[in-house]
Motif scaffolding. Structure first.
Motif, PDB file in Angstrom:
ATOM      1  N   SER A  11      17.017 -46.186 -13.351  1.00  0.00           N
ATOM      2  CA  SER A  11      17.174 -46.141 -11.898  1.00  0.00           C
ATOM      3  C   SER A  11      18.573 -45.684 -11.536  1.00  0.00           C
ATOM      4  CB  SER A  11      16.889 -47.516 -11.298  1.00  0.00           C
ATOM      5  OG  SER A  11      17.227 -47.554  -9.933  1.00  0.00           O
TER       6      SER A  11
ATOM      7  N   TRP B 275      20.688 -48.524  -9.665  1.00  0.00           N
ATOM      8  CA  TRP B 275      21.087 -49.605 -10.558  1.00  0.00           C
ATOM      9  C   TRP B 275      22.171 -49.150 -11.532  1.00  0.00           C
ATOM     10  CZ3 TRP B 275      20.223 -54.524  -9.777  1.00  0.00           C
ATOM     11  CH2 TRP B 275      19.104 -54.935  -9.049  1.00  0.00           C
TER      12      TRP B 275
ATOM     13  N   TRP C  94      10.501 -53.584 -16.672  1.00  0.00           N
ATOM     14  CA  TRP C  94      11.537 -53.779 -15.660  1.00  0.00           C
ATOM     15  C   TRP C  94      12.924 -53.479 -16.214  1.00  0.00           C
ATOM     16  CZ3 TRP C  94       9.085 -53.424 -11.498  1.00  0.00           C
ATOM     17  CH2 TRP C  94       7.813 -53.971 -11.357  1.00  0.00           C
ATOM     18  N   TYR C  95      13.105 -53.646 -17.512  1.00  0.00           N
ATOM     19  CA  TYR C  95      14.363 -53.218 -18.133  1.00  0.00           C
ATOM     20  C   TYR C  95      14.435 -51.691 -18.162  1.00  0.00           C
ATOM     21  CZ  TYR C  95      15.186 -58.029 -19.584  1.00  0.00           C
ATOM     22  OH  TYR C  95      15.410 -59.377 -19.588  1.00  0.00           O
TER      23      TYR C  95
ATOM     24  N   GLU D  70      12.962 -49.823 -15.988  1.00  0.00           N
ATOM     25  CA  GLU D  70      13.208 -49.472 -14.592  1.00  0.00           C
ATOM     26  C   GLU D  70      14.695 -49.589 -14.256  1.00  0.00           C
ATOM     27  OE1 GLU D  70      12.670 -48.527 -10.564  1.00  0.00           O
ATOM     28  OE2 GLU D  70      11.295 -48.308 -12.262  1.00  0.00           O
ATOM     29  N   PHE D  71      15.320 -50.607 -14.792  1.00  0.00           N
ATOM     30  CA  PHE D  71      16.757 -50.815 -14.544  1.00  0.00           C
ATOM     31  C   PHE D  71      17.585 -49.673 -15.121  1.00  0.00           C
ATOM     32  CE2 PHE D  71      20.875 -52.366 -16.016  1.00  0.00           C
ATOM     33  CZ  PHE D  71      21.403 -52.906 -14.858  1.00  0.00           C
TER      34      PHE D  71
ATOM     35  N   MET E  68      22.012 -56.443  -6.552  1.00  0.00           N
ATOM     36  CA  MET E  68      21.042 -57.515  -6.709  1.00  0.00           C
ATOM     37  C   MET E  68      20.845 -58.261  -5.394  1.00  0.00           C
ATOM     38  SD  MET E  68      22.351 -58.945 -10.398  1.00  0.00           S
ATOM     39  CE  MET E  68      21.264 -60.358 -10.363  1.00  0.00           C
TER      40      MET E  68
ATOM     41  N   SER F 185      11.733 -62.019 -16.296  1.00  0.00           N
ATOM     42  CA  SER F 185      12.161 -60.619 -16.384  1.00  0.00           C
ATOM     43  C   SER F 185      11.299 -59.810 -17.340  1.00  0.00           C
ATOM     44  CB  SER F 185      13.623 -60.546 -16.825  1.00  0.00           C
ATOM     45  OG  SER F 185      13.770 -60.955 -18.179  1.00  0.00           O
TER      46      SER F 185
ATOM     47  N   THR G  97      12.921 -56.249 -11.375  1.00  0.00           N
ATOM     48  CA  THR G  97      14.095 -55.521 -11.864  1.00  0.00           C
ATOM     49  C   THR G  97      15.362 -56.324 -11.624  1.00  0.00           C
ATOM     50  OG1 THR G  97      12.972 -53.460 -11.270  1.00  0.00           O
ATOM     51  CG2 THR G  97      15.303 -53.308 -11.788  1.00  0.00           C
TER      52      THR G  97
ATOM     53  N   ALA H 131      18.230 -57.390 -14.380  1.00  0.00           N
ATOM     54  CA  ALA H 131      19.679 -57.264 -14.196  1.00  0.00           C
ATOM     55  C   ALA H 131      20.355 -58.616 -14.362  1.00  0.00           C
ATOM     56  CB  ALA H 131      19.983 -56.669 -12.822  1.00  0.00           C
TER      57      ALA H 131
END
Length: 275
Positions: A65, A68, A58-59, A61-62, A230, A40, A241, A245
């Motif tokens: 988003s 998400w 990616w965190y 992005e989470f 997910m 991750s 991402t 999660a």
């Protein structure tokens, strides 16, 4: 019989073998989760080792988003509603079964904990056709009601275990002093069984927060929970991402389970039981 010099006693060998088996089982269960965390943090777009670099992209992005964040919000709402319902029903059921003595008590207990045993697909299909008649499919309330049915057995079991060590003489003494039943429950019984109640509530929340099969049956695009988001991401667009999660889910689950264990130990201390 004395042990042969240079050898371990039989009990010692058995203990070492037990620890070895436990370590292997723990590794088998935990290692797949441990792999998720470094993946991750990859700076690349592919899920490969070795990592091209470390990054929190990616965190970010989470948390930035819309889909998400909407799914996380839905999971928290459903989990909160399901936890409240499951905690109330499970606690009352545990107290009722603890006090009552009647034929078929074991059968009723088995029926109440059956959601833990019945395959989720069967439960989801039955819940879908039942809620369809009530117009509660594709709603967060309908999903929360089914999740409450899943979580209530955990509350029932943990509270029942706590009540097994509860001294009923305290409640009888309060009644002899003129305390009404409602006051006895809230001022005597509930404070002493609170660790079990809270532990059951935490398990109910985890059960709801991590559940995906029933969510696939009962929710639409606007009611997606985090596990369903997910699952859809795994089918449509495999992105790191999803692992971010998943890592957050692991952290939440570990934190809640650690809290439940601390509450269990506190409950034992309140009852004067030493481990």
């Amino acid at each position: 019989m004395a042990a042969i010099p240079g050898t371990l006693p039989t009990s010692r060998v058995g203990q070492l073998a037990l620890w070895l088996v436990a370590a292997l089982v723990l590794a088998f269960l935990v290692l797949p989760l441990v792999v998720i965390v470094p993946l991750s943090l990859t700076s690349g777009t592919l899920l490969t080792f070795p990592l091209p670099g470390l990054s929190l992209r990616w965190y970010a992005e989470f948390f930035h988003s819309g889909p998400w964040m909407a799914s996380l919000k839905n999971s928290l709402i459903v989990g909160a509603i399901a936890t409240v319902i499951a905690t109330v029903l499970g606690t009352l059921a545990a107290i009722g079964l603890d006090r009552a003595q009647f034929r078929g008590k074991s059968l009723l207990m088995a029926l109440l904990i059956s959601p833990m045993i019945v395959p989720l697909v069967i439960l989801a299909a039955g819940a879908y056709f039942f809620l369809l008649q009530l117009g509660l499919t594709n709603t967060l309330l309908g999903l929360a009601l089914v999740h409450a049915a899943l979580g209530a057995p955990f509350v029932l079991i943990t509270v029942s275990a706590t009540l097994a060590g509860f001294d009923q003489r305290l409640a009888r003494a309060a009644a002899n002093l003129g305390c009404p039943p409602t006051a006895i429950f809230f001022k005597v019984i509930l404070p002493l069984i609170a660790p079990g109640v809270i532990s059951g509530a935490l398990f109910a929340f985890i059960t709801s927060f991590d559940e995906v099969v029933i969510a696939l049956f009962l929710t639409g695009p606007q009611q997606r929970t985090l596990p369903r988001q997910m699952f859809d991401g795994l089918r449509d667009n495999l992105s790191p991402t999803i692992l971010a999660a998943a890592t957050l889910l692991i952290i939440v689950a570990v934190a809640l389970l650690a809290t439940a264990e601390l509450l269990r130990r506190r409950s034992l201390r309140l009852r004067g039981v030493r481990e």
